[in-house]
Design a protein around this motif. Structure first.
Motif, mmCIF file in Angstrom:
data_model
loop_
_atom_site.group_PDB
_atom_site.id
_atom_site.type_symbol
_atom_site.label_atom_id
_atom_site.label_comp_id
_atom_site.label_asym_id
_atom_site.label_seq_id
_atom_site.Cartn_x
_atom_site.Cartn_y
_atom_site.Cartn_z
ATOM 1 N N SER A 257 2.565 -11.251 8.625
ATOM 2 C CA SER A 257 3.646 -10.145 8.241
ATOM 3 C C SER A 257 5.004 -10.618 7.618
ATOM 4 C CB SER A 257 3.910 -9.185 9.533
ATOM 5 O OG SER A 257 4.318 -7.997 9.341
ATOM 6 N N GLU A 342 -3.685 -3.499 3.721
ATOM 7 C CA GLU A 342 -3.098 -3.296 4.820
ATOM 8 C C GLU A 342 -1.729 -3.038 5.324
ATOM 9 O OE1 GLU A 342 -5.480 -5.723 7.910
ATOM 10 O OE2 GLU A 342 -7.396 -5.309 6.958
ATOM 11 N N GLY A 344 1.329 -2.210 6.852
ATOM 12 C CA GLY A 344 1.830 -1.526 7.675
ATOM 13 C C GLY A 344 3.452 -1.192 7.680
ATOM 14 N N ARG A 345 4.203 -2.589 7.541
ATOM 15 C CA ARG A 345 5.708 -2.468 7.787
ATOM 16 C C ARG A 345 6.176 -1.759 6.517
ATOM 17 N NH1 ARG A 345 8.921 -6.438 10.091
ATOM 18 N NH2 ARG A 345 7.195 -7.426 10.550
ATOM 19 N N TYR A 543 6.357 -1.372 13.916
ATOM 20 C CA TYR A 543 6.547 -2.374 15.287
ATOM 21 C C TYR A 543 7.279 -1.811 16.460
ATOM 22 C CZ TYR A 543 3.576 -5.162 12.018
ATOM 23 O OH TYR A 543 2.712 -5.459 11.279
HETATM 24 C C1 LIG Z 1 -4.696 -8.098 10.392
HETATM 25 C C2 LIG Z 1 -3.582 -7.317 10.174
HETATM 26 N N1 LIG Z 1 -3.526 -6.570 9.224
HETATM 27 C C3 LIG Z 1 -2.272 -5.958 8.975
HETATM 28 C C4 LIG Z 1 -1.119 -6.153 9.137
HETATM 29 C C5 LIG Z 1 0.153 -5.383 8.979
HETATM 30 O O1 LIG Z 1 1.125 -6.216 8.282
HETATM 31 P P1 LIG Z 1 2.474 -5.732 7.633
HETATM 32 O O2 LIG Z 1 2.977 -4.894 8.826
HETATM 33 O O3 LIG Z 1 3.083 -7.004 7.356
HETATM 34 O O4 LIG Z 1 1.994 -4.956 6.456
HETATM 35 C C6 LIG Z 1 -0.977 -7.068 10.446
HETATM 36 C C7 LIG Z 1 0.113 -7.363 11.168
HETATM 37 O O5 LIG Z 1 0.470 -8.451 11.295
HETATM 38 C C8 LIG Z 1 -2.436 -7.818 10.817
HETATM 39 O O6 LIG Z 1 -2.347 -8.646 11.799
#
Ligand SMILES: Cc1ncc(COP(=O)(O)O)c(C=O)c1O
Length: 637
Positions: A257, A342, A344-345, A543
């Protein structure tokens, strides 16, 4: 310290500069002419602004007090929109021959309102969900109705997890199992054959590309996730033997991340593409490339390759991924895969603001009326007093050394009963006055020791905030994550103090002393009698809610979700009251009924022993019962 409180020339622009607002706000926040911080968003092409103080007032009217989290649905929608549009534009611009499908990793913020809004707003983009556990898969199945949105299942999967995913496929969902370990494969094959469902499979690969950032040491060969090349071959062979190699369609990787460097991302995609090509050569029916998360948020706003920042834009991120894929696959004449990310952050961070009020301040300024040593005081106290008469820019170091010596001597004498408390208090006060003088004169002085250089830091105020770092900003404690923090009002006044912030927990780590711009203090305003002072912590939507803990039994805070309308009004679309004391005691397995009964017996005994009257007994029991239903944070009557 910082005595210039002249506000006449202080403007909202000065505040914006002080708190580096333009660097991190991503267009979501601005300051109005009254010095209030506003949330800014586009609603149907109209630019709308809502002062955060108006939201606080609205919350107070509804008996929702500080600390509190505000979720702004418009900002969440905006983040989803720009992510999808950026990929769409990059696809058009580079002539990429396939589509983008985002999936939101539920673990980043599992709160129902967040996931619901992502699913609702994401529907036209076919934005899906990523699930890393059975509960998360259940959320995805219950929330997603659009069959064109994907569900990506990561994490270790037992039979129950696998069955749920296979049932989802029966219902028409595009639900991928990303194989994390070869041991999952026989179970998937067996259950798929038993239920007569053709699974959609992917492999999570372990890249040797190492990335910078918070999780640097967990990247590359030492990554705890993903299959190495040997294991991928093992998976391919097992599927081949079961005549199911055509189920293997997706390649997944997640570099970590908050990846600050675009170079790392490019390298990762490049390596992943080689796996993609080879898996295709092995006969797998590859059609999807899932680049995981990692798209960083620029918390500091300095656009640099550093922990809390990033050296790339969203557009650059999208086009670099696509171009890298094209550069590798085109010479092999392999079709471009559907590109999945994917994020998220970057999707959730901007939409939540954590607000708290300041309860008190500890200053390290001398108190005027305590200055004079009483008649007959110890000589050392007089010596300390004399430093103030001789101090000048040429003898600062010497004065500092002497002040330390005499202050320590007096502490020593106090410990041995040779100096009274009042004399010690005067000594501490004189000492502070010497230090303040040193600070004032330091700019005119020559070379000073490091200790003296650090004086500024040790004399800054401590502002006591009504919150728990562990509950509301856990990453500030756990990984030294920096979030933008600033007052949400009084921004047309000069902030005349420099401070660190302490929370309500009795823990030395319950503090904020690292701020954006690599600063160890934050400029704040002097508190005013009878007036609340509110600070906002921004970009906390990813988070923080999920990782929070109950240190000192400070529970969940009040939460409101707001939607801003085109006419500048706003609605409280959801209100969630924070935990009561009863709630948090229940979390840690206390039996509330039994506690009440035990306390009742204690109070009854006090009546029997005639310590209290029956009337007082009733009042005590009432207070006890009321406390149980109260907020865990500091409440103002
Ligand atoms: C498998 C996977 N996908 C997606 C994410 C989301 O990452 P980010 O919040 O950096 O976009 C994570 C978080 O570490 C993850 O472990």
């Amino acid at each position: 310290m910082f005595p210039d409180s002249n506000n006449q020339n202080w403007s909202a622009e000065d505040s914006a500069e002080t708190y580096r607002l333009e660097d991190w706000n991503a267009g979501h926040f601005s300051i109005n002419k009254d010095g209030n911080l506003e949330i800014e968003c586009q609603v149907n092409e109209t630019n709308v602004r809502v002062p955060i103080m108006d939201i606080i007032k609205g919350m107070q009217d509804r008996d929702l007090f500080m600390p509190a989290l505000i979720r702004v649905e418009n900002i969440l929608d905006h983040s989803l929109k720009i992510l999808n549009e950026a990929f769409k534009n990059a696809i058009d611009n580079c002539g990429y021959q396939n589509v983008y499908r985002g999936v939101f990793p539920i673990k980043v913020n599992q709160q129902a309102q967040i996931v619901e809004e992502i699913v609702r707003f994401g529907q036209p983009y076919n934005h899906g969900l990523e699930a890393g556990s059975k509960p998360e898969l259940i959320i995805a199945l219950a929330m997603l109705e659009n069959e064109d949105s994907y569900i990506v299942c990561n994490g270790y999967k037992d039979e129950e997890f696998i069955d749920l995913g296979l049932r989802a496929i029966q219902l028409g969902y595009k639900c991928f199992f990303v194989i994390e370990t070869p041991t999952e494969v026989p179970v998937i094959i067996r259950r798929a054959q038993m239920l007569g469902v053709k699974p959609m499979l992917g492999t999570r690969i372990k890249l040797s590309t190492r990335v910078e950032g918070h999780w640097q040491k967990d990247s590359g060969d030492r990554s705890i996730f993903g299959l190495n090349s040997l294991q991928i071959i093992e998976v391919i062979d097992m599927l081949k033997e079961a005549d199911m190699l055509d189920c293997l369609q997706l390649l997944h990787f997640h570099l970590g991340s908050q990846i600050p460097s675009i170079h790392n991302i490019r390298r990762g995609v490049q390596e992943a593409c080689r796996y993609y090509v080879s898996m295709k050569h092995e006969g797998a029916a590859m059609q999807y490339m899932d680049v995981g998360g990692g798209l960083a948020v620029d918390y500091e706003g300095n656009q640099q390759r550093s922990l809390n920042s990033k050296n790339y834009t969203l557009d650059e991120y999208c086009s670099d991924i696509l171009e890298t894929i094209m550069m590798t696959l085109d010479p092999e004449e392999i079709d471009h895969p559907v590109i999945i990310s994917e994020s998220g952050r970057a999707t959730a961070a901007y939409s939540s603001i954590f607000l708290f009020n300041i309860l008190d301040v500890a200053h390290f300024d001398p108190v005027r009326q305590l200055q004079e040593p009483p008649q007959g005081s110890d000589e050392k106290l007089k010596n300390l007093r004399e430093i103030l008469e001789i101090i000048n820019p040429d003898n600062l170091q010497e004065c500092y050394n002497d002040a330390n010596y005499y202050r320590d001597e007096i502490r020593h004498l106090f410990q041995h009963g040779q100096v009274e408390l009042r004399e010690r208090a005067i000594a501490e006060n004189l000492y502070l006055e010497v230090l303040q003088n040193i600070l004032k004169m330091a700019p005119e002085a020559g070379v000073l020791s490091e200790e003296v250089e650090r004086l500024q830091q040790s004399l800054t105020d401590i502002y006591y905030g009504n919150f728990s770092v562990f509950q509301s900003l856990p990453d500030a404690w756990a990984i030294n994550q920096v979030f933008p923090i600033m007052p949400v009002h009084r921004l047309n006044e000069k902030p005349t103090r420099q401070a660190t912030i302490a929370d309500l927990t009795c823990d030395c780590d319950g503090k904020l002393d690292h701020f954006i711009g690599d600063e160890s203090t934050l400029a704040l305003h002097e508190l005013r009698d009878g007036e609340d002072y509110y600070l906002g912590t921004f970009l906390v939507g990813a988070y923080q809610e999920t990782l929070s803990d109950l240190h000192n039994l400070f529970g969940d805070t009040n939460v409101v979700s707001i939607r801003i309308n085109e006419d500048g009004s706003f609605e409280f679309v959801h209100e969630i009251e924070g935990d009561t004391i009863e709630d948090v005691l229940d979390y840690v397995e206390y039996d509330i009924k039994a506690m009440k009964e035990r306390f009742r017996r204690t109070v009854e005994r006090a009546v029997r022993e005639e310590k209290i009257t029956v009337k007082t007994r009733q009042q005590i029991l009432k207070s006890f019962a009321e406390s149980l239903t109260g907020y865990t944070y500091y409440e103002v009557d």
